[in-house]
Design a protein around this motif. Structure first.
Motif, PDB file in Angstrom:
ATOM      1  N   UNK A  40       0.820  -1.208   0.000  1.00  0.00           N
ATOM      2  CA  UNK A  40       0.000   0.000   0.000  1.00  0.00           C
ATOM      3  C   UNK A  40       0.858   1.264   0.000  1.00  0.00           C
ATOM      4  N   UNK A  41       2.038   1.213   0.629  1.00  0.00           N
ATOM      5  CA  UNK A  41       2.943   2.373   0.648  1.00  0.00           C
ATOM      6  C   UNK A  41       3.670   2.548  -0.688  1.00  0.00           C
ATOM      7  N   UNK A  42       4.055   1.431  -1.295  1.00  0.00           N
ATOM      8  CA  UNK A  42       4.851   1.495  -2.518  1.00  0.00           C
ATOM      9  C   UNK A  42       4.011   1.777  -3.765  1.00  0.00           C
ATOM     10  N   UNK A  43       2.781   1.289  -3.791  1.00  0.00           N
ATOM     11  CA  UNK A  43       1.963   1.398  -5.003  1.00  0.00           C
ATOM     12  C   UNK A  43       1.824   2.834  -5.515  1.00  0.00           C
ATOM     13  N   UNK A  44       1.502   3.847  -4.662  1.00  0.00           N
ATOM     14  CA  UNK A  44       1.358   5.207  -5.183  1.00  0.00           C
ATOM     15  C   UNK A  44       2.647   5.759  -5.796  1.00  0.00           C
ATOM     16  N   UNK A  45       3.800   5.342  -5.281  1.00  0.00           N
ATOM     17  CA  UNK A  45       5.076   5.797  -5.832  1.00  0.00           C
ATOM     18  C   UNK A  45       5.299   5.280  -7.250  1.00  0.00           C
ATOM     19  N   UNK A  46       4.633   4.155  -7.557  1.00  0.00           N
ATOM     20  CA  UNK A  46       4.742   3.562  -8.896  1.00  0.00           C
ATOM     21  C   UNK A  46       3.580   3.948  -9.786  1.00  0.00           C
ATOM     22  N   UNK A  47       2.694   4.800  -9.268  1.00  0.00           N
ATOM     23  CA  UNK A  47       1.518   5.202 -10.036  1.00  0.00           C
ATOM     24  C   UNK A  47       0.482   4.109 -10.150  1.00  0.00           C
ATOM     25  N   UNK A  48       0.452   3.225  -9.145  1.00  0.00           N
ATOM     26  CA  UNK A  48      -0.475   2.094  -9.164  1.00  0.00           C
ATOM     27  C   UNK A  48      -1.497   2.229  -8.039  1.00  0.00           C
ATOM     28  N   UNK A  49      -2.620   1.557  -8.212  1.00  0.00           N
ATOM     29  CA  UNK A  49      -3.625   1.514  -7.147  1.00  0.00           C
ATOM     30  C   UNK A  49      -3.079   0.697  -5.984  1.00  0.00           C
ATOM     31  N   UNK A  50      -3.373   1.131  -4.770  1.00  0.00           N
ATOM     32  CA  UNK A  50      -2.916   0.414  -3.579  1.00  0.00           C
ATOM     33  C   UNK A  50      -3.892  -0.701  -3.224  1.00  0.00           C
ATOM     34  N   UNK A  51      -3.398  -1.843  -2.785  1.00  0.00           N
ATOM     35  CA  UNK A  51      -4.293  -2.922  -2.347  1.00  0.00           C
ATOM     36  C   UNK A  51      -5.127  -2.490  -1.148  1.00  0.00           C
ATOM     37  N   UNK A  52      -6.372  -2.945  -1.130  1.00  0.00           N
ATOM     38  CA  UNK A  52      -7.266  -2.708   0.001  1.00  0.00           C
ATOM     39  C   UNK A  52      -7.474  -4.043   0.707  1.00  0.00           C
ATOM     40  N   UNK A  53      -7.353  -4.029   2.028  1.00  0.00           N
ATOM     41  CA  UNK A  53      -7.409  -5.301   2.739  1.00  0.00           C
ATOM     42  C   UNK A  53      -7.982  -5.109   4.133  1.00  0.00           C
ATOM     43  N   UNK A  54      -8.369  -6.218   4.740  1.00  0.00           N
ATOM     44  CA  UNK A  54      -8.958  -6.219   6.068  1.00  0.00           C
ATOM     45  C   UNK A  54      -8.588  -7.521   6.765  1.00  0.00           C
ATOM     46  N   UNK A  55      -8.734  -7.518   8.089  1.00  0.00           N
ATOM     47  CA  UNK A  55      -8.471  -8.705   8.895  1.00  0.00           C
ATOM     48  C   UNK A  55      -9.776  -9.133   9.543  1.00  0.00           C
ATOM     49  N   UNK A  56     -10.130 -10.395   9.375  1.00  0.00           N
ATOM     50  CA  UNK A  56     -11.397 -10.907   9.913  1.00  0.00           C
ATOM     51  C   UNK A  56     -11.172 -12.160  10.749  1.00  0.00           C
ATOM     52  N   UNK A  57     -11.993 -12.295  11.793  1.00  0.00           N
ATOM     53  CA  UNK A  57     -12.036 -13.509  12.598  1.00  0.00           C
ATOM     54  C   UNK A  57     -13.434 -14.078  12.570  1.00  0.00           C
ATOM     55  N   UNK A  58     -13.635 -15.138  13.313  1.00  0.00           N
ATOM     56  CA  UNK A  58     -14.938 -15.799  13.301  1.00  0.00           C
ATOM     57  C   UNK A  58     -15.886 -15.267  14.360  1.00  0.00           C
ATOM     58  N   UNK A  59     -15.400 -14.363  15.210  1.00  0.00           N
ATOM     59  CA  UNK A  59     -16.260 -13.790  16.250  1.00  0.00           C
ATOM     60  C   UNK A  59     -15.896 -12.323  16.428  1.00  0.00           C
ATOM     61  N   UNK A  60     -16.612 -11.649  17.329  1.00  0.00           N
ATOM     62  CA  UNK A  60     -16.383 -10.230  17.568  1.00  0.00           C
ATOM     63  C   UNK A  60     -15.163  -9.985  18.454  1.00  0.00           C
ATOM     64  N   UNK A  61     -14.699 -10.994  19.163  1.00  0.00           N
ATOM     65  CA  UNK A  61     -13.564 -10.805  20.068  1.00  0.00           C
ATOM     66  C   UNK A  61     -12.243 -10.868  19.291  1.00  0.00           C
ATOM     67  N   UNK A  62     -11.151 -10.376  19.904  1.00  0.00           N
ATOM     68  CA  UNK A  62      -9.838 -10.474  19.254  1.00  0.00           C
ATOM     69  C   UNK A  62      -9.450 -11.942  19.004  1.00  0.00           C
ATOM     70  N   UNK A  63      -8.734 -12.166  17.924  1.00  0.00           N
ATOM     71  CA  UNK A  63      -8.263 -13.510  17.598  1.00  0.00           C
ATOM     72  C   UNK A  63      -7.031 -13.830  18.447  1.00  0.00           C
TER      73      UNK A  63
END
Length: 320
Positions: free
Chosen positions: A28-51
């Motif tokens: 995500x940091x490098x992509x704009x320097x290369x004129x590219x779209x940055x990846x979008x991402x998220x972290x998910x677990x199976x419940x509302x509590x921390x993994x």
């Protein structure tokens, strides 16, 4: 829509989780320097509590069932297990069924699912690898063949893509998986930049790291055959000799070895030769000619061809 969703079960291998976050953050940091779209991402677990990760770390995560819709790539890091018994016990935990169901729904909608190491077994629980070519942790390959008889397990490969299912090998092969996914979606320029920034080289094979004695750790037959081949070198070893040692016919021997390792006894003989040659090249000052002689090969040219075919390296590359 997110390009990547890191789906983290409790007890996930910590380095695979944090490695994913670091690589995607770097992208995500490098992509704009290369004129590219940055990846979008998220972290998910199976419940509302921390993994809860394997080493006691906790990781804040969105609840997967409440996450926004989309057909991006879901990434499952490996589970922190040491052997087949631990793996089967972990796969029997209550959280594995809903995880498998979520992965199956995502794949059925047209999404991509990627997993490394022991997480490939989670994909098997979801019914996603039947009829597909996959890789996994090389020392668990025989277990995966047993548990997923309809899959074509190829542990020599570092990363294997078969349709929407992408699998990778042991532990830190997760890095190779991430680079493959970024290359696939964002191109070679961004992938190369990440490799340069993090000092990561592209690796295609697990073969250089594989030990025949560890590929079927529960098998007394493979252990016995490997010990005999190793102790016999540099004398030639034949399949007939191995069959006699095991007190069975060559046909029965070939069937049992292939069932355990995915290849026959002649391949096993050559694998033991390759492993011993690699160890001698890495740890001794013997010449290539002397190494070839000690592993029962006629000349250094034959050794070079065998190393190139099996490990995709030359003797000089091993000694760097």
């Amino acid at each position: 829509m997110h390009d990547f969703t890191l789906v983290v079960p409790d007890g996930a291998f910590s380095s695979s989780v944090t490695l994913t976050m670091d690589v995607l953050s770097t992208a995500a940091k490098l992509a704009p320097r290369l004129g590219l779209a940055a990846p979008r991402w998220r972290v998910c677990g199976l419940s509302a509590r921390p993994v809860q990760l394997a080493n006691g770390m906790q990781l804040p995560a969105q609840r997967l069932s409440a996450a926004s819709a989309g057909l991006g790539c879901w990434i499952v890091p490996g589970l922190a297990v040491d052997d087949a018994a631990q793996l089967e016990s972990r796969l029997a935990h209550a959280d594995m069924a809903p995880l498998a169901a979520a992965l199956r729904r995502h794949a059925n909608k047209g999404g991509v699912v990627a997993a490394s190491c022991s997480a490939v077994f989670v994909l098997n629980n979801a019914g996603l690898i039947d009829g597909r070519r996959v890789t996994t942790t090389w020392w668990l390959a025989s277990t995966l063949r047993r548990m997923a008889p309809l899959a074509q397990v190829e542990p020599e490969r570092m990363v294997h893509e078969d349709g929407p299912i992408i699998t990778a090998g042991a532990a830190l092969a997760h890095m190779d998986l991430l680079l493959h996914l970024i290359r696939q979606r964002f191109g070679e320029r961004l992938t190369t930049a990440i490799g340069q920034a993090l000092l990561v080289e592209r690796r295609r094979l697990q073969s250089p790291y594989m030990s025949p004695a560890l590929m079927a750790p529960e098998s007394k037959l493979i252990a016995k055959l490997t010990t005999h081949i190793t102790s016999a070198l540099p004398a030639p070893v034949s399949v007939a000799t191995l069959a006699a040692q095991a007190n069975m016919s060559t046909r029965t021997l070939s069937r049992l070895v292939s069932k355990e390792l995915g290849y026959g006894p002649q391949h096993l003989i050559q694998s033991v030769r390759v492993n011993k040659a690699r160890a001698l090249l890495e740890n001794s000052k013997l010449s290539v000619e002397e190494v070839a002689s000690q592993v029962g090969l006629g000349d250094p040219a034959t050794l070079r061809r065998l190393l190139r075919r099996r490990l995709n390296v030359t003797p000089s590359q091993i000694r760097r």
